[in-house]
Design an enzyme around this catalytic site. Structure first.
Site, PDB file in Angstrom:
ATOM      1  CB  CYS A 116      -8.135  -4.459  -4.548  1.00  0.00           C
ATOM      2  SG  CYS A 116      -6.729  -3.400  -4.925  1.00  0.00           S
ATOM      3  CG  HIS A 256      -6.458  -7.426  -1.643  1.00  0.00           C
ATOM      4  ND1 HIS A 256      -5.795  -7.655  -2.824  1.00  0.00           N
ATOM      5  CD2 HIS A 256      -6.455  -6.076  -1.457  1.00  0.00           C
ATOM      6  CE1 HIS A 256      -5.410  -6.491  -3.335  1.00  0.00           C
ATOM      7  NE2 HIS A 256      -5.791  -5.527  -2.529  1.00  0.00           N
ATOM      8  CG  ASN A 286      -2.477  -4.028  -3.776  1.00  0.00           C
ATOM      9  OD1 ASN A 286      -2.944  -4.902  -4.510  1.00  0.00           O
ATOM     10  ND2 ASN A 286      -3.227  -3.116  -3.179  1.00  0.00           N
TER      11      ASN A 286
HETATM   12  O1  UT7 Z   1      -5.816  -2.611  -2.267  1.00  0.00           O
HETATM   13  C1  UT7 Z   1      -6.728  -1.563  -2.352  1.00  0.00           C
HETATM   14  C2  UT7 Z   1      -6.930  -0.939  -1.060  1.00  0.00           C
HETATM   15  N1  UT7 Z   1      -5.794  -0.190  -0.631  1.00  0.00           N
HETATM   16  C3  UT7 Z   1      -5.379  -0.306   0.609  1.00  0.00           C
HETATM   17  O2  UT7 Z   1      -5.883  -1.104   1.339  1.00  0.00           O
HETATM   18  C4  UT7 Z   1      -4.290   0.630   1.076  1.00  0.00           C
HETATM   19  C5  UT7 Z   1      -4.664   1.195   2.414  1.00  0.00           C
HETATM   20  N2  UT7 Z   1      -3.734   2.167   2.934  1.00  0.00           N
HETATM   21  C6  UT7 Z   1      -2.461   1.846   3.374  1.00  0.00           C
HETATM   22  O3  UT7 Z   1      -2.005   0.736   3.223  1.00  0.00           O
HETATM   23  C7  UT7 Z   1      -1.692   2.902   4.119  1.00  0.00           C
HETATM   24  O4  UT7 Z   1      -2.541   3.977   4.410  1.00  0.00           O
HETATM   25  C8  UT7 Z   1      -0.426   3.429   3.376  1.00  0.00           C
HETATM   26  C9  UT7 Z   1       0.620   2.347   3.316  1.00  0.00           C
HETATM   27  C10 UT7 Z   1      -0.831   3.885   1.975  1.00  0.00           C
HETATM   28  C11 UT7 Z   1       0.154   4.619   4.146  1.00  0.00           C
HETATM   29  O5  UT7 Z   1       0.436   4.225   5.476  1.00  0.00           O
HETATM   30  P1  UT7 Z   1      -0.071   5.107   6.717  1.00  0.00           P
HETATM   31  O6  UT7 Z   1       0.412   4.455   7.915  1.00  0.00           O
HETATM   32  O7  UT7 Z   1      -1.570   5.281   6.565  1.00  0.00           O
HETATM   33  O8  UT7 Z   1       0.702   6.445   6.499  1.00  0.00           O
HETATM   34  P2  UT7 Z   1       0.122   7.937   6.371  1.00  0.00           P
HETATM   35  O9  UT7 Z   1      -0.378   8.187   4.996  1.00  0.00           O
HETATM   36  O10 UT7 Z   1      -0.774   8.228   7.519  1.00  0.00           O
HETATM   37  O11 UT7 Z   1       1.445   8.756   6.587  1.00  0.00           O
HETATM   38  C12 UT7 Z   1       2.157   8.728   7.845  1.00  0.00           C
HETATM   39  C13 UT7 Z   1       3.427   9.557   7.700  1.00  0.00           C
HETATM   40  C14 UT7 Z   1       3.177  10.929   7.106  1.00  0.00           C
HETATM   41  O12 UT7 Z   1       4.109  11.822   7.682  1.00  0.00           O
HETATM   42  P3  UT7 Z   1       3.678  12.799   8.889  1.00  0.00           P
HETATM   43  O13 UT7 Z   1       2.558  13.632   8.351  1.00  0.00           O
HETATM   44  O14 UT7 Z   1       3.252  11.885  10.002  1.00  0.00           O
HETATM   45  O15 UT7 Z   1       4.932  13.554   9.166  1.00  0.00           O
HETATM   46  C15 UT7 Z   1       3.493  10.766   5.650  1.00  0.00           C
HETATM   47  O16 UT7 Z   1       3.872  11.959   5.030  1.00  0.00           O
HETATM   48  O17 UT7 Z   1       4.320   8.909   6.791  1.00  0.00           O
HETATM   49  C16 UT7 Z   1       4.635   9.776   5.695  1.00  0.00           C
HETATM   50  N3  UT7 Z   1       4.733   8.957   4.491  1.00  0.00           N
HETATM   51  C17 UT7 Z   1       5.857   8.369   4.097  1.00  0.00           C
HETATM   52  N4  UT7 Z   1       7.088   8.354   4.608  1.00  0.00           N
HETATM   53  C18 UT7 Z   1       8.027   7.638   3.965  1.00  0.00           C
HETATM   54  C19 UT7 Z   1       3.742   8.640   3.632  1.00  0.00           C
HETATM   55  N5  UT7 Z   1       4.222   7.854   2.655  1.00  0.00           N
HETATM   56  C20 UT7 Z   1       5.527   7.667   2.907  1.00  0.00           C
HETATM   57  C21 UT7 Z   1       6.549   6.940   2.289  1.00  0.00           C
HETATM   58  N6  UT7 Z   1       7.781   6.951   2.841  1.00  0.00           N
HETATM   59  N7  UT7 Z   1       6.341   6.219   1.154  1.00  0.00           N
END
Ligand code: UT7
Length: 331
Positions: A116, A256, A286
């Site tokens: 990225c 970004h 993204n």
């Molecule tokens: O550009 C290159 C660099 N990349 C980035 O900068 C991306 C960085 N990461 C992110 O933007 C975020 O971490 C994500 C958007 C990928 C995920 O968001 P998050 O707030 O970190 O969510 P998480 O992975 O901690 O998941 C929180 C909860 C989980 O459920 P529990 O365990 O709390 O019950 C996940 O299973 O949300 C759940 N979850 C979803 N729910 C609905 C994870 N993905 C999804 C989804 N829809 N798509």
């Protein structure tokens, strides 16, 4: 003799027609519009559906948009860089094909891959060639067909990424406009957290790698999020301090587009009002190497000569950094 500075003199863009909405994603994986919107800021993204077409399809169109808008003769271009994480082919540069297709027959070309941060690093490369005095027109394109490496059964990644391309032209500037300063970083300990495991020299394609889905992007979102928030904010802040810029001096923050929450955290650290933060993540998601030039293309009409732009990016590898650039024209 005054130093040659490297300014952006034109921009162009291309986005595929197909719009993949959060609603449609709800039919593919266990997710919902509210979750995606509140956790990422994304409402929709574009997907390249044309059969047998790769990243160059979009890179060529973004470059042609730039050439048409700026009236530049492609034969005058000295160099074409395509910043991309999704080249058309593993071997045979996407930039070379793109240069030939747009009629840049006097240019040499190559790809640049830093996930990225590819476009940000590409800005440094393009500007350095101009500052050296050896070349007068360097075309930098950021283009990615992320849909070609995304698993649409993995809700951790498929909601985030989209396809698109943006292009900028770097030229010498005699008024001190253009790239003023840069701070670029990388850290290989981040490799584990955002990667495609197979298809490279460590683990070539095999029946097993295909069966195990190892040709798709795998991301440990939470870890990447933490690194992205602190590192993007750190480098943007450093850029301000190092150049003795106050938050009032910043015309635009150009971050970004990975996650709206990362963008807001970066803006907060440098104390820049939301009205000065470029954002189009809601429309495109993204697009990896294309986020920064797509922002410039979308905001071009609001930019004025002399505006101070602070770019910041973070990506897999890890790679990250910030660039301070003075905008060189009114459109
Ligand atoms: O550009 C290159 C660099 N990349 C980035 O900068 C991306 C960085 N990461 C992110 O933007 C975020 O971490 C994500 C958007 C990928 C995920 O968001 P998050 O707030 O970190 O969510 P998480 O992975 O901690 O998941 C929180 C909860 C989980 O459920 P529990 O365990 O709390 O019950 C996940 O299973 O949300 C759940 N979850 C979803 N729910 C609905 C994870 N993905 C999804 C989804 N829809 N798509």
């Amino acid at each position: 003799m005054s130093k040659i500075t490297a300014a952006i003199s034109a921009v162009g863009k291309y986005l595929p027609d197909y719009i993949l909405t959060n609603k449609e994603l709800e039919t593919l994986v266990e997710t919902n519009d509210d979750w995606i919107t509140s956790r990422t800021g994304i409402k929709e993204r574009r997907i390249l559906k044309e059969p047998n077409q790769g990243t160059s399809f979009m890179a060529i169109r973004a470059a042609k948009d730039l050439l048409q808008k700026s009236n530049v003769d492609p034969k005058e271009i000295d160099m074409v860089i395509v910043a991309t994480a999704t080249p058309d082919l593993p071997v045979a540069s996407t930039a070379v094909f793109t240069a030939t297709e747009i009629g840049a027959t006097n240019a040499f070309a190559y790809d640049l891959h830093a996930a990225c941060s590819s476009f940000l690093y590409g800005m440094s490369t393009a500007a350095s060639y101009i500052e050296s005095g050896r070349y007068k027109k360097v075309l930098l394109i950021g283009a990615d067909k992320m849909s070609s490496i995304i698993d649409y059964t993995d809700r951790a990644t498929c909601i985030i990424f989209g396809d698109g391309a943006g292009a900028v032209l770097f030229e010498p500037n005699s008024e001190g406009m253009g790239l003023q300063d840069e701070y670029l970083r990388s850290d290989g300990s981040g490799r584990e957290f955002l990667k495609i495991e197979a298809g490279g020299s460590i683990l070539p394609v095999s029946e097993d790698t295909l069966k195990n889905g190892q040709h798709f992007v795998h991301q440990e979102g939470k870890t990447v999020f933490k690194f992205a928030v602190s590192n993007m904010a750190d480098v943007a802040e450093k850029m301000l301090i190092r150049n003795q810029l106050s938050n009032d001096d910043i015309s635009w923050l150009v971050p970004h587009q990975a996650n709206k929450r990362i963008i807001e955290a970066t803006a907060k650290r440098v104390n820049v009002d939301a009205s000065k933060v470029m954002m189009n993540i809601h429309k495109y998601g993204n697009t990896t190497s294309a986020t920064l030039p797509l922002l410039l293309a979308d905001y071009e009409h609001q930019l004025k000569k002399g505006d101070n732009l602070i770019f910041a990016a973070f990506g897999g590898g890890f790679t990250w950094g910030s660039i301070y650039l003075k905008w060189s024209y009114n459109s």
